[in-house]
Design a protein around this motif. Sequence first.
Motif, PDB file in Angstrom:
ATOM      1  N   GLU A  74     -28.416   8.190  31.898  1.00 28.26           N
ATOM      2  CA  GLU A  74     -28.932   7.156  30.988  1.00 28.26           C
ATOM      3  C   GLU A  74     -29.607   7.803  29.782  1.00 28.26           C
ATOM      4  O   GLU A  74     -29.475   7.332  28.637  1.00 28.26           O
ATOM      5  CB  GLU A  74     -29.932   6.253  31.719  1.00 28.26           C
ATOM      6  CG  GLU A  74     -29.277   5.327  32.739  1.00 28.26           C
ATOM      7  CD  GLU A  74     -30.298   4.571  33.571  1.00 28.26           C
ATOM      8  OE1 GLU A  74     -30.105   3.343  33.764  1.00 28.26           O
ATOM      9  OE2 GLU A  74     -31.297   5.202  34.007  1.00 28.26           O
ATOM     10  N   ALA A  75     -30.336   8.876  30.010  1.00 28.19           N
ATOM     11  CA  ALA A  75     -30.994   9.575  28.914  1.00 28.19           C
ATOM     12  C   ALA A  75     -29.965  10.155  27.950  1.00 28.19           C
ATOM     13  O   ALA A  75     -30.139  10.074  26.725  1.00 28.19           O
ATOM     14  CB  ALA A  75     -31.901  10.676  29.455  1.00 28.19           C
ATOM     15  N   ALA A  76     -28.908  10.739  28.497  1.00 29.85           N
ATOM     16  CA  ALA A  76     -27.878  11.330  27.643  1.00 29.85           C
ATOM     17  C   ALA A  76     -27.222  10.272  26.769  1.00 29.85           C
ATOM     18  O   ALA A  76     -26.975  10.490  25.577  1.00 29.85           O
ATOM     19  CB  ALA A  76     -26.831  12.044  28.511  1.00 29.85           C
ATOM     20  N   ALA A  77     -26.946   9.113  27.320  1.00 23.84           N
ATOM     21  CA  ALA A  77     -26.324   8.036  26.545  1.00 23.84           C
ATOM     22  C   ALA A  77     -27.270   7.552  25.447  1.00 23.84           C
ATOM     23  O   ALA A  77     -26.845   7.285  24.317  1.00 23.84           O
ATOM     24  CB  ALA A  77     -25.944   6.884  27.464  1.00 23.84           C
ATOM     25  N   ALA A  78     -28.543   7.452  25.776  1.00 21.42           N
ATOM     26  CA  ALA A  78     -29.523   6.978  24.785  1.00 21.42           C
ATOM     27  C   ALA A  78     -29.693   7.998  23.663  1.00 21.42           C
ATOM     28  O   ALA A  78     -29.855   7.633  22.490  1.00 21.42           O
ATOM     29  CB  ALA A  78     -30.862   6.713  25.455  1.00 21.42           C
ATOM     30  N   LYS A  79     -29.625   9.321  24.012  1.00 24.64           N
ATOM     31  CA  LYS A  79     -29.748  10.358  22.989  1.00 24.64           C
ATOM     32  C   LYS A  79     -28.586  10.326  22.008  1.00 24.64           C
ATOM     33  O   LYS A  79     -28.733  10.683  20.837  1.00 24.64           O
ATOM     34  CB  LYS A  79     -29.832  11.738  23.638  1.00 24.64           C
ATOM     35  CG  LYS A  79     -31.142  12.012  24.358  1.00 24.64           C
ATOM     36  CD  LYS A  79     -31.135  13.417  24.981  1.00 24.64           C
ATOM     37  CE  LYS A  79     -32.442  13.706  25.720  1.00 24.64           C
ATOM     38  NZ  LYS A  79     -32.455  15.062  26.320  1.00 24.64           N
ATOM     39  N   ALA A  80     -27.442   9.904  22.489  1.00 21.41           N
ATOM     40  CA  ALA A  80     -26.259   9.858  21.624  1.00 21.41           C
ATOM     41  C   ALA A  80     -26.275   8.658  20.682  1.00 21.41           C
ATOM     42  O   ALA A  80     -25.513   8.603  19.715  1.00 21.41           O
ATOM     43  CB  ALA A  80     -25.001   9.805  22.486  1.00 21.41           C
ATOM     44  N   ALA A  81     -27.133   7.693  20.930  1.00 20.19           N
ATOM     45  CA  ALA A  81     -27.183   6.480  20.115  1.00 20.19           C
ATOM     46  C   ALA A  81     -27.932   6.745  18.815  1.00 20.19           C
ATOM     47  O   ALA A  81     -28.887   7.527  18.784  1.00 20.19           O
ATOM     48  CB  ALA A  81     -27.859   5.359  20.885  1.00 20.19           C
ATOM     49  N   PRO A  82     -27.491   6.132  17.721  1.00 21.08           N
ATOM     50  CA  PRO A  82     -28.267   6.246  16.474  1.00 21.08           C
ATOM     51  C   PRO A  82     -29.593   5.510  16.616  1.00 21.08           C
ATOM     52  O   PRO A  82     -29.796   4.727  17.540  1.00 21.08           O
ATOM     53  CB  PRO A  82     -27.356   5.568  15.448  1.00 21.08           C
ATOM     54  CG  PRO A  82     -26.565   4.582  16.247  1.00 21.08           C
ATOM     55  CD  PRO A  82     -26.334   5.222  17.594  1.00 21.08           C
ATOM     56  N   LEU A  83     -30.494   5.735  15.670  1.00 26.87           N
ATOM     57  CA  LEU A  83     -31.788   5.032  15.722  1.00 26.87           C
ATOM     58  C   LEU A  83     -31.577   3.526  15.626  1.00 26.87           C
ATOM     59  O   LEU A  83     -32.285   2.765  16.291  1.00 26.87           O
ATOM     60  CB  LEU A  83     -32.708   5.512  14.589  1.00 26.87           C
ATOM     61  CG  LEU A  83     -33.269   6.928  14.732  1.00 26.87           C
ATOM     62  CD1 LEU A  83     -34.165   7.257  13.541  1.00 26.87           C
ATOM     63  CD2 LEU A  83     -34.045   7.088  16.033  1.00 26.87           C
ATOM     64  N   GLY A  84     -30.656   3.089  14.802  1.00 25.00           N
ATOM     65  CA  GLY A  84     -30.325   1.671  14.737  1.00 25.00           C
ATOM     66  C   GLY A  84     -31.406   0.793  14.127  1.00 25.00           C
ATOM     67  O   GLY A  84     -31.485  -0.399  14.446  1.00 25.00           O
ATOM     68  N   VAL A  85     -32.244   1.380  13.255  1.00 20.05           N
ATOM     69  CA  VAL A  85     -33.303   0.566  12.643  1.00 20.05           C
ATOM     70  C   VAL A  85     -32.729  -0.285  11.514  1.00 20.05           C
ATOM     71  O   VAL A  85     -31.628  -0.029  11.007  1.00 20.05           O
ATOM     72  CB  VAL A  85     -34.444   1.461  12.103  1.00 20.05           C
ATOM     73  CG1 VAL A  85     -35.125   2.199  13.240  1.00 20.05           C
ATOM     74  CG2 VAL A  85     -33.921   2.444  11.061  1.00 20.05           C
ATOM     75  N   LEU A  86     -33.469  -1.309  11.117  1.00 19.11           N
ATOM     76  CA  LEU A  86     -33.067  -2.158  10.006  1.00 19.11           C
ATOM     77  C   LEU A  86     -32.960  -1.340   8.724  1.00 19.11           C
ATOM     78  O   LEU A  86     -33.602  -0.285   8.578  1.00 19.11           O
ATOM     79  CB  LEU A  86     -34.082  -3.286   9.806  1.00 19.11           C
ATOM     80  CG  LEU A  86     -34.288  -4.255  10.977  1.00 19.11           C
ATOM     81  CD1 LEU A  86     -35.439  -5.207  10.675  1.00 19.11           C
ATOM     82  CD2 LEU A  86     -33.002  -5.038  11.249  1.00 19.11           C
ATOM     83  N   GLU A  87     -32.165  -1.822   7.782  1.00 11.98           N
ATOM     84  CA  GLU A  87     -31.998  -1.100   6.520  1.00 11.98           C
ATOM     85  C   GLU A  87     -33.335  -0.922   5.799  1.00 11.98           C
ATOM     86  O   GLU A  87     -33.603   0.126   5.219  1.00 11.98           O
ATOM     87  CB  GLU A  87     -31.017  -1.856   5.625  1.00 11.98           C
ATOM     88  CG  GLU A  87     -30.670  -1.112   4.358  1.00 11.98           C
ATOM     89  CD  GLU A  87     -29.586  -1.819   3.558  1.00 11.98           C
ATOM     90  OE1 GLU A  87     -29.456  -1.518   2.354  1.00 11.98           O
ATOM     91  OE2 GLU A  87     -28.888  -2.682   4.127  1.00 11.98           O
ATOM     92  N   GLN A  88     -34.159  -1.949   5.845  1.00 13.86           N
ATOM     93  CA  GLN A  88     -35.512  -1.886   5.332  1.00 13.86           C
ATOM     94  C   GLN A  88     -36.446  -2.399   6.423  1.00 13.86           C
ATOM     95  O   GLN A  88     -36.078  -3.303   7.174  1.00 13.86           O
ATOM     96  CB  GLN A  88     -35.667  -2.741   4.076  1.00 13.86           C
ATOM     97  CG  GLN A  88     -34.841  -2.274   2.886  1.00 13.86           C
ATOM     98  CD  GLN A  88     -35.361  -0.967   2.303  1.00 13.86           C
ATOM     99  OE1 GLN A  88     -36.551  -0.659   2.427  1.00 13.86           O
ATOM    100  NE2 GLN A  88     -34.472  -0.198   1.678  1.00 13.86           N
ATOM    101  N   PRO A  89     -37.656  -1.848   6.505  1.00 17.28           N
ATOM    102  CA  PRO A  89     -38.556  -2.356   7.546  1.00 17.28           C
ATOM    103  C   PRO A  89     -38.871  -3.828   7.331  1.00 17.28           C
ATOM    104  O   PRO A  89     -39.104  -4.268   6.201  1.00 17.28           O
ATOM    105  CB  PRO A  89     -39.810  -1.483   7.392  1.00 17.28           C
ATOM    106  CG  PRO A  89     -39.734  -0.926   6.005  1.00 17.28           C
ATOM    107  CD  PRO A  89     -38.282  -0.794   5.697  1.00 17.28           C
TER     108      PRO A  89
END
Length: 820
Positions: free
Chosen positions: A259-274
């Motif tokens: 599960e950790a490995a899969a999460a590390k491979a994911a981008p941050l995925g934050v909004l374009e602007q806060p």
Amino acid sequence: MKSLSKVAASTAAVGVICAAALSPAAGVGAVAVTRTQATMQSNLKDLTGGDSPGVTTILDAARQPIAWIYDQRRYPVGADQISPLMKAAIVSVEDRRFYFHDGVDWQGTLRAMITNTVSGSVQQGASTLDQQYVKNYLLLVDAKDQAEQAAATETSYARKLREMKMASDLEKHLSKDEILTRYLNIVPFGNGAFGVEAAAQTYFGIPAAELNLPQAAMLAGIVQSSSVLNPYTNEAGVIERRNTVLDTMVASEAISAQEAAAAKAAPLGVLEQPGDLPNGCIAAGNRGYFCDYVLQYLAGKGFDQEKLKASSYTITTTLDPALQEIAHNAVTAQANPQAPGVAAVLDIVQPGPDSRKVLAMTYSRDYGLDAEAHQSVLALPYTQHGSGAGSIFKLFTAAVALEKGMGTEQMLPVPARVEVKNMGAGGAANCPPDTYCVENAGVYKPEMTLADALAHSPNTTFVKLIEQVGVADTVQMAIRLGLTDFTLPGSFNGQDSVADYVTANNLGSFTLGPTGVNPLQLSNVAATLASHGVWCEPNPIEEMLDASGRAVTLPQPACTQAVAPELADSLAQAMSHDTTEGTAADSARAFGWGTPTAAKTGTTEAHSSAAFLGFNSNFAAAPYVFNDGVEVLPLCTSPLRQCANGDLYGGMEPSRIWFGAATAIEQARTGGLAPAAEKYQRGITAADLPRVDGLTEADARTRLEDAGFLVTAQTVPGNGIPKNRAVRAVPKGPYLLKGDAVYLQISDGSKQVTPPPVTTAPATIDTRQNPYGEQQFDQFGNPQNPPQQPQQPTTPPNTTGGTQDDLITLEDVINGILNN
């Protein structure tokens, strides 16, 4: 050997801390101990109370947000509203032994101190989540100034000792899950987000309950240094820190390595602007003035902005979004928001027997801080200002007259000019010293009913009327019906209150309305009359809930019966002539208005302001147009603008604003007016005076005084009534009011010979009138653009040395009728 001695010293220090934690008084003076313990107990009470700064949300009546008020953008949530992954992530990286210690991790403290001592620098921290909660709460919530903030973060054994003691005590009052939840609700996450709910919305646009594994790990990592670990400026650092958190979660067996490995491979995925949230009323658009009014209203009830920011209140207001748009469009259709020195405001107040909701509030200026774009944030829709509401104030004089016994159908004289003493000075041209002189703008019939006088608004009639009913009583009537700001110190020229100044100087000009008004209160005057004379305080709040969802009760004065219900209804009926045949009739016809409506127009000094007050059972409002420039200049109509010689009247733009809004509002179109009461139509007449014929003078005087009249004795022929006995009581003036003086006629024992009737050819009267109102005067009675007076009809000469009117008096006529 040197390292071993350091370790020994550190171990001893831990022993001291442990002992001190068990006995906080050790080594400290008794007074200081008592003070410290009291402070700690107070802090502990706050910590366990759980209240923290958040976002107060202001909603309209449809429960849509108008504005948000906050210092720290925080949304406290319950334990079940936080993702379990978020809880696991923060525990694994910040306090792995959280579920095993009692608030202070003595094992971790010893290990950290030894490690830091051996290395010569800080390599490990020892604060538990309990301790971090204590520190953040004291820093972000309890600290009132920079000194208290510094005390909450100072590097000292004393602070650490207090922090450890309170952390240990927390465990006696709160469960582990409660402590963890409160920590996650208070800690900063950067970019203006305080607490995990605000963080989830700021970075991912989701609630904290929906955070997945990589999102939770990222947020847990940011807590270490929210200013440095900013995903918008330090993406690589945030990813590295996130992955560290995932490793700690594997080590604590919260997740698997896969599960950790899969999460590390994911981008941050934050909004374009806060994700951001407007703070204050500035982003509320044309509702900004109402938003400011709500804050002012709440401050007056004990909830200033600091108190609103200290928690998370949800405030549902009375603002009807549909009516607000209608009101704003009606105002800007008549007053260009960009026009220099020209402004219009409109407040809509809902009539009612036990409440007074403010449904709409707008100002022609766009709400904002750009002065070059003619924007404004001034509180003009709900504060006293401007040059006054003009002849609208005549309704206050009329209300006093009705209360004292006048009828709306009674005839009043309409002289072309009046000169009154002891009611101010100056006014119309050629005014004698110490005299107040007033003239009419147009030429009117020589007399008219009170109802017609309200519709056509001759100034002289109402100046004579206020002379009879009294300035003081008229001022108090204005206050009773809703102009409560007139009692405020400094409301007149920044010195006296309006009420005190006008009353002390007995200014007859008050009936002409030269004093600046509060537009909201003027609208509430309309609502008071529409509510059968019941005054209630204007109220913008429908409901207020605290952070726990409990209702907050706001203190509010009780509604009062300002005038008798039948008086209010009868006055409203008399005022209804204005929209059918009076100064507002043209505007009413232009908008196709046919709903029964009570109304009064007003225009003031040099046409620098004008207003229109209108209402029925469902709708009340008083549009107010005034000069909001630095220099107060006259205003002209069509389009509304500043000009050299004003020609604006209340029957123009102000009434058009009212009809423009009312025609688009169903409740206004379906309202009505209660019928008038017969006694307020007829009023007191000479026939209502007590009979006194044949009584002794003393008995007759007592009977009249008991009925509320002042008595002046007068000797007349008795025509059969014995000498020194009462003949009759007759009014002194053209109409009769309670408290008026009457003549008590006493027989002299003689008999009067009735003179033959005298007839004269009727004079031709020019009844043309100003279609929009009356000649205007300033607060001292000075005329503005006085009209040319018409040629007065002359009377034929007589041989007695006087005028034709000297030949027979009202008293002679009455005596003649009674004798016949």
